[in-house]
Design a protein around this motif. Structure first.
Motif, mmCIF file in Angstrom:
data_model
loop_
_atom_site.group_PDB
_atom_site.id
_atom_site.type_symbol
_atom_site.label_atom_id
_atom_site.label_comp_id
_atom_site.label_asym_id
_atom_site.label_seq_id
_atom_site.Cartn_x
_atom_site.Cartn_y
_atom_site.Cartn_z
ATOM 1 N N LEU A 27 0.851 -1.187 0.000
ATOM 2 C CA LEU A 27 0.000 0.000 0.000
ATOM 3 C C LEU A 27 0.887 1.237 0.000
ATOM 4 N N GLY A 28 0.825 2.009 -1.077
ATOM 5 C CA GLY A 28 1.716 3.160 -1.155
ATOM 6 C C GLY A 28 1.278 4.159 -2.203
ATOM 7 N N VAL A 65 -0.768 3.912 -5.553
ATOM 8 C CA VAL A 65 -1.530 4.856 -6.370
ATOM 9 C C VAL A 65 -0.759 6.168 -6.427
ATOM 10 N N SER A 66 -0.393 6.569 -7.628
ATOM 11 C CA SER A 66 0.374 7.800 -7.791
ATOM 12 C C SER A 66 -0.395 8.997 -7.236
ATOM 13 N N ALA A 74 -5.786 5.572 3.717
ATOM 14 C CA ALA A 74 -6.803 5.248 4.720
ATOM 15 C C ALA A 74 -8.152 4.995 4.061
ATOM 16 N N ALA A 75 -8.440 5.736 2.984
ATOM 17 C CA ALA A 75 -9.732 5.605 2.308
ATOM 18 C C ALA A 75 -9.868 4.273 1.590
ATOM 19 N N ARG A 76 -8.751 3.697 1.142
ATOM 20 C CA ARG A 76 -8.856 2.473 0.347
ATOM 21 C C ARG A 76 -8.274 1.243 1.033
ATOM 22 N N VAL A 77 -7.875 1.379 2.294
ATOM 23 C CA VAL A 77 -7.284 0.223 2.966
ATOM 24 C C VAL A 77 -8.288 -0.918 3.102
ATOM 25 N N LYS A 115 -5.029 0.200 12.178
ATOM 26 C CA LYS A 115 -6.154 -0.391 12.911
ATOM 27 C C LYS A 115 -6.917 -1.368 12.018
ATOM 28 N N ALA A 116 -7.115 -0.999 10.752
ATOM 29 C CA ALA A 116 -7.802 -1.889 9.823
ATOM 30 C C ALA A 116 -7.024 -3.193 9.647
#
Length: 211
Positions: A27-28, A65-66, A74-77, A115-116
């Motif tokens: 995730l980056g 995601v560039s 956080a929105a897409r985790v 947390k997710a």
């Protein structure tokens, strides 16, 4: 009988190896996504090749995601942590620094991500970012402390500086590892990052297998 058993092992060993394969989502932002590089030269493909060379039995998913900030992560985790994901690398914060986002906001976003992962029982490798000095010492200290504090709070694996693999020294000399924009790594720079973080990714895979 021995020949029969040997044949069974040969037949089923690929299936067993596949069953033991660990899936790790990375995730980056653009540094993970591979901005400006041919597909095979980005971070995830080079790290995958490194892991394959170690016989790690790891499959990497490119969740970079560039342009993403910690807020984007956080929105897409939630949809990154699909059922097949066994572990996750989190390497976010570079775009927060470029935009001068409040360290407290970045901390809340990273906390949401970790947390997710904790709720999904997914071990994490958290990779930090060093803040430049132009925002002042207080900003720099607060931003960098986010990573160490949260890694300790959630018990994640932790690397404090994404770019540590490039080495220390004159910043101008380090530019040989970057693309002309001075922000994104070239293929040789990515290779140095992979060599630096690879062993800790192996530790992450070991944690995932132990869970």
């Amino acid at each position: 009988m021995r020949k029969f058993l040997a044949a069974l092992i040969l037949i089923f060993s690929p299936v067993l190896a596949l069953a033991d394969e660990i899936t790790i989502a990375a995730l980056g932002d653009s540094l993970t996504q591979g901005y400006g590089l041919p597909p095979e030269e980005g971070l995830v493909p080079q790290l995958q090749a490194w892991l394959d060379g170690q016989g790690a039995g790891v499959h990497l998913l490119n969740a970079g995601v560039s342009g993403d900030t910690t807020a984007g992560g956080a929105a897409r985790v939630g949809w990154t942590l699909t059922p097949e994901v066994d572990a996750m690398i989190v390497a976010l914060g570079g775009n927060d620094l470029l935009r001068g986002i409040d360290p407290a906001e970045a901390r809340r976003n990273l906390d949401t991500i970790l947390k997710a992962a904790q709720e999904a029982h997914v071990p994490v490798l958290l990779i930090g970012m060093r803040a430049p000095g132009n925002y002042g010492p207080d900003y720099k200290a607060a931003f960098e402390a986010n990573y160490a504090d949260l890694a300790q709070a959630y018990g994640t694996l932790f690397l404090p500086d994404y770019f540590a693999g490039l080495g220390e020294g004159d910043p101008a000399a380090l530019q040989r590892w970057f693309q002309p924009d001075g922000i994104h790594l070239n293929a040789e720079g990515v290779a140095k990052i992979v060599a630096a973080i690879g062993p800790t990714v192996l530790d992450l895979a070991a944690r995932a297998r132990a869970d």
